[in-house]
Design an enzyme around this catalytic site. Structure first.
Site, PDB file in Angstrom:
ATOM      1  N   GLY A 238       0.787  -1.224   0.000  1.00 28.23           N
ATOM      2  CA  GLY A 238       0.000   0.000   0.000  1.00 28.23           C
ATOM      3  C   GLY A 238       0.822   1.279   0.000  1.00 28.23           C
TER       4      GLY A 238
ATOM      5  N   HIS B 210      44.935  -9.720  13.478  1.00 28.99           N
ATOM      6  CA  HIS B 210      45.403  -8.698  14.412  1.00 28.99           C
ATOM      7  C   HIS B 210      45.842  -7.463  13.629  1.00 28.99           C
ATOM      8  CE1 HIS B 210      47.395  -6.890  17.849  1.00 28.99           C
ATOM      9  NE2 HIS B 210      48.435  -6.643  17.037  1.00 28.99           N
TER      10      HIS B 210
HETATM   11  P1  FAD Z   1       7.453  -4.040   7.566  1.00 28.89           P
HETATM   12  O1  FAD Z   1       8.818  -3.634   7.217  1.00 28.89           O
HETATM   13  O2  FAD Z   1       6.700  -3.255   8.578  1.00 28.89           O
HETATM   14  O3  FAD Z   1       6.642  -4.038   6.194  1.00 28.89           O
HETATM   15  C1  FAD Z   1       5.300  -4.324   6.126  1.00 28.89           C
HETATM   16  C2  FAD Z   1       4.724  -3.648   4.899  1.00 28.89           C
HETATM   17  O4  FAD Z   1       3.408  -4.127   4.725  1.00 28.89           O
HETATM   18  C3  FAD Z   1       4.598  -2.131   5.039  1.00 28.89           C
HETATM   19  O5  FAD Z   1       5.267  -1.505   3.973  1.00 28.89           O
HETATM   20  C4  FAD Z   1       3.104  -1.859   4.979  1.00 28.89           C
HETATM   21  O6  FAD Z   1       2.774  -0.699   4.241  1.00 28.89           O
HETATM   22  C5  FAD Z   1       2.602  -3.083   4.229  1.00 28.89           C
HETATM   23  N1  FAD Z   1       1.214  -3.440   4.531  1.00 28.89           N
HETATM   24  C6  FAD Z   1       0.610  -3.501   5.745  1.00 28.89           C
HETATM   25  N2  FAD Z   1      -0.659  -3.926   5.610  1.00 28.89           N
HETATM   26  C7  FAD Z   1      -0.854  -4.125   4.290  1.00 28.89           C
HETATM   27  C8  FAD Z   1      -1.955  -4.574   3.521  1.00 28.89           C
HETATM   28  N3  FAD Z   1      -3.110  -4.912   4.076  1.00 28.89           N
HETATM   29  N4  FAD Z   1      -1.811  -4.646   2.184  1.00 28.89           N
HETATM   30  C9  FAD Z   1      -0.633  -4.305   1.581  1.00 28.89           C
HETATM   31  N5  FAD Z   1       0.446  -3.903   2.260  1.00 28.89           N
HETATM   32  C10 FAD Z   1       0.329  -3.821   3.593  1.00 28.89           C
HETATM   33  N6  FAD Z   1      15.376  -3.686  12.431  1.00 28.89           N
HETATM   34  C11 FAD Z   1      16.634  -4.127  12.274  1.00 28.89           C
HETATM   35  O7  FAD Z   1      16.848  -5.337  12.128  1.00 28.89           O
HETATM   36  N7  FAD Z   1      17.697  -3.250  12.244  1.00 28.89           N
HETATM   37  C12 FAD Z   1      17.520  -1.930  12.397  1.00 28.89           C
HETATM   38  O8  FAD Z   1      18.496  -1.174  12.372  1.00 28.89           O
HETATM   39  C13 FAD Z   1      16.201  -1.443  12.590  1.00 28.89           C
HETATM   40  N8  FAD Z   1      15.981  -0.119  12.750  1.00 28.89           N
HETATM   41  C14 FAD Z   1      14.700   0.327  12.900  1.00 28.89           C
HETATM   42  C15 FAD Z   1      14.506   1.698  13.083  1.00 28.89           C
HETATM   43  C16 FAD Z   1      13.228   2.189  13.255  1.00 28.89           C
HETATM   44  C17 FAD Z   1      13.034   3.675  13.447  1.00 28.89           C
HETATM   45  C18 FAD Z   1      12.116   1.301  13.193  1.00 28.89           C
HETATM   46  C19 FAD Z   1      10.717   1.833  13.327  1.00 28.89           C
HETATM   47  C20 FAD Z   1      12.304  -0.054  13.019  1.00 28.89           C
HETATM   48  C21 FAD Z   1      13.600  -0.558  12.874  1.00 28.89           C
HETATM   49  N9  FAD Z   1      13.853  -1.915  12.722  1.00 28.89           N
HETATM   50  C22 FAD Z   1      15.132  -2.369  12.591  1.00 28.89           C
HETATM   51  C23 FAD Z   1      12.764  -2.905  12.690  1.00 28.89           C
HETATM   52  C24 FAD Z   1      12.448  -3.307  11.249  1.00 28.89           C
HETATM   53  O9  FAD Z   1      12.131  -2.150  10.507  1.00 28.89           O
HETATM   54  C25 FAD Z   1      11.301  -4.299  11.216  1.00 28.89           C
HETATM   55  O10 FAD Z   1      11.582  -5.390  12.060  1.00 28.89           O
HETATM   56  C26 FAD Z   1      11.089  -4.816   9.805  1.00 28.89           C
HETATM   57  O11 FAD Z   1      10.829  -3.767   8.911  1.00 28.89           O
HETATM   58  C27 FAD Z   1       9.938  -5.822   9.772  1.00 28.89           C
HETATM   59  O12 FAD Z   1       9.766  -6.281   8.482  1.00 28.89           O
HETATM   60  P2  FAD Z   1       8.350  -6.804   7.965  1.00 28.89           P
HETATM   61  O13 FAD Z   1       8.566  -7.203   6.543  1.00 28.89           O
HETATM   62  O14 FAD Z   1       7.795  -7.795   8.892  1.00 28.89           O
HETATM   63  O15 FAD Z   1       7.368  -5.555   8.047  1.00 28.89           O
END
Ligand code: FAD
Ligand code: NAI
Length: 465
Positions: free
Chosen positions: A36, A444
């Site tokens: 989305g 090292h």
């Molecule tokens: P997400 O990355 O959250 O992606 C899910 C996607 O699904 C989103 O783009 C959303 O728009 C989409 N979506 C949701 N519902 C729907 C739907 N119904 N239909 C279509 N699309 C949908 N983790 C690390 O390992 N290292 C880091 O350095 C780190 N830094 C971070 C810094 C911040 C500020 C934040 C907030 C998080 C950080 N994280 C970090 C955590 C990491 O971003 C998440 O663990 C990771 O992005 C999770 O991946 P995911 O694919 O499960 O979900």
């Protein structure tokens, strides 16, 4: 057999979802991914890992110039902040990497279904008014910020913000109050402290960084204080009042007591994240959530509903990009008939401050609950490279089973702890003993020698302390 539009349809293009889609396509599955957002890459690439690291990296240089670290090496500079340019390079990093995923989708013939997906039944979703069917659907919808009851986040207003708003600030706040002494609070609090803000972290628990080893958590408190952050531990926020571009944050001891009011130009709410399941239509497929609002899966990432799978932040486990990515690969391989496995006992975690805080496996506290352990700590001050680089803070701690010597956990505080922890994770994945690490030749002078020395310490024989 029913005729589907796709073999695999992934909902969400974060590091879990986009990786699942690419691996599925690589394995010959006809694949689509619904997203989305306007750009691919999810929280991680758009508003998480990548933009936060862009600001951490740049602000670290600024801090090193400002705090005398460069002068002590004979480099005299007086830094001047150009926040627009610093923010510009953050946006460039995001644009480059999110565009890169779009390129990879095209290259691997993954169809991007633009819009939010809702289940109609277990093999059908609606995206942007169109209905698509798939034999397998992977839920990878990620997570979003946990709200703090009674506190309204308004990123556009720029006073009470969440992590997304804290990345976008256009001016360095004079005073910043961070609610939550976890990963986001410390990383983004560090960015703005380095750039000149007076930062106060309000944490409900008695130590920062829950989930990490207690020695690491205690040391984190000392290090962040030394860097100039004010820490209010065992403290809760009872209200935030915004007037005229500033806020008054009322706090009181967690156990009860006298209230105190903190002035803030910016308040960052960073008290955790919650799984994204609203609007997915899970009721249409009879999929229920657990008490924490997560989707439960089996070892293969299958849910209770046949043909529906789930990975990443929306399922239990640490909310980390690399955990989501590995689950993305595994679920696609399982769907393609291969054997996809993730070892959830060996997921490293890193806090990208300076120094970095990293760990993999069990904390000493958790390991002791399972049986007798041996532990060994080696200070970075005794590591020749860290000492030469003027990086005295931190240590490496190795926790091993007292009987088998198998390594159960490794914790590092060091300038490059996030890079160092990879070798510990690999060793643990291969079932290494502390002796295996101690007798592995390490180059090292490197910071990684501290891992070897800490491992040597398990048998009582480090060389440099
Ligand atoms: P997400 O990355 O959250 O992606 C899910 C996607 O699904 C989103 O783009 C959303 O728009 C989409 N979506 C949701 N519902 C729907 C739907 N119904 N239909 C279509 N699309 C949908 N983790 C690390 O390992 N290292 C880091 O350095 C780190 N830094 C971070 C810094 C911040 C500020 C934040 C907030 C998080 C950080 N994280 C970090 C955590 C990491 O971003 C998440 O663990 C990771 O992005 C999770 O991946 P995911 O694919 O499960 O979900
Ligand atoms: P967190 O769970 O790391 O920390 C939240 C902190 O807020 C905890 O210390 C908690 O005790 C405290 N807290 C909760 N309620 C509170 C209250 N009312 N008042 C004061 N303190 C309160 O969550 P955070 O920092 O929001 O990060 C969310 C997730 O994002 C984490 O799970 C993390 O895995 C991921 N992340 C990972 C990063 C990395 O890998 N480097 C960077 C940033 C985020």
């Amino acid at each position: 057999m029913a005729d589907y539009d796709y073999d695999l349809l992934v909902i969400g293009a974060g590091p879990g979802g986009y990786v699942a889609a690419i691996r599925g396509a690589q394995l010959g599955l006809k694949t689509a991914c619904a997203e989305g957002r306007e750009t691919l890459g999810g929280t991680c690439l758009n508003v998480g890992c990548i933009p936060s690291k862009a600001l951490l990296h740049a602000s670290e240089y600024f801090d090193a110039a400002k705090n005398g670290a460069m002068a002590s090496m004979g480099i005299k500079v007086t830094p001047e902040l150009d926040l627009d340019t610093m923010q510009g390079q953050r946006k460039d990093a995001v644009q480059g990497l999110t565009g890169g995923i779009e390129f990879l989708f095209k290259k691997n013939k993954v169809d991007w279904l633009k819009g939010y997906a809702t289940f109609k039944d277990a093999h059908t979703v609606e995206v942007n008014g169109e209905t698509k069917t798939a034999k397998n659907i992977v839920i990878a919808t990620g997570s979003s910020v946990t709200p703090l009851p009674g506190v309204t986040v308004d990123n556009a207003g720029g006073v009470v913000v969440d992590s997304t708003g804290a990345l976008e600030l256009t001016k360095v706040p004079g005073k910043m109050v961070v609610i939550g002494g976890g990963v986001i609070g410390l990383e983004l609090g560090s960015v703005w402290r380095r750039l000149g803000a007076e930062v106060t972290v309000v944490e409900y628990l008695d130590q920062l960084l829950p989930g990490m080893d207690m020695d690491v958590r205690k040391e984190a408190g000392k290090i962040f204080k030394k860097q100039g952050m004010a820490l209010k531990l065992k403290t809760k926020v009872t209200g935030v009042e915004v007037t005229g571009g500033a806020a008054k944050v009322t706090v009181e001891p967690a156990a009860g007591g006298d209230a105190e009011v903190l002035d803030a130009d910016v308040v960052l709410v960073a008290i955790g994240r919650k799984p994204n399941t609203d609007g997915l239509g899970l009721d249409k497929i009879g999929l229920e959530l657990n008490a924490r609002g997560q989707i439960e899966t089996d070892h293969d990432f299958g849910t209770k509903v046949d043909g529906v799978w789930a990975i990443g932040d929306v399922i239990p486990g640490p909310m980390l990009a690399h955990k989501a990515e590995d689950e993305g690969i595994a679920v696609a391989e399982n769907i393609a008939g291969l054997t996809g496995i993730v070892n959830h006992d060996v997921i490293p975690g890193v806090v990208y401050t300076q120094p970095e805080f990293a760990g993999v496996g069990l904390t000493e506290e958790a390991a002791k609950e399972r049986g007798k352990v041996k532990t060994s700590k080696f200070p970075m001050l005794a590591n020749s490279r860290a000492k030469t680089n003027h990086e005295p803070d931190g240590f490496v701690k190795v926790i091993a089973d007292a009987e088998t010597d198998r390594v159960l956990g490794v914790w590092c505080i060091a300038s490059v702890a996030g890079t160092m922890i990879a070798q510990a994770a690999q060793a643990m994945e291969f079932g290494a003993t502390s002796e295996d690490i101690a007798y592995t030749c390490h180059a090292h002078p490197t910071h990684s020698e501290a891992i070897k020395e800490a491992a040597m310490g398990i048998s009582g024989k480090p060389i440099h302390i």
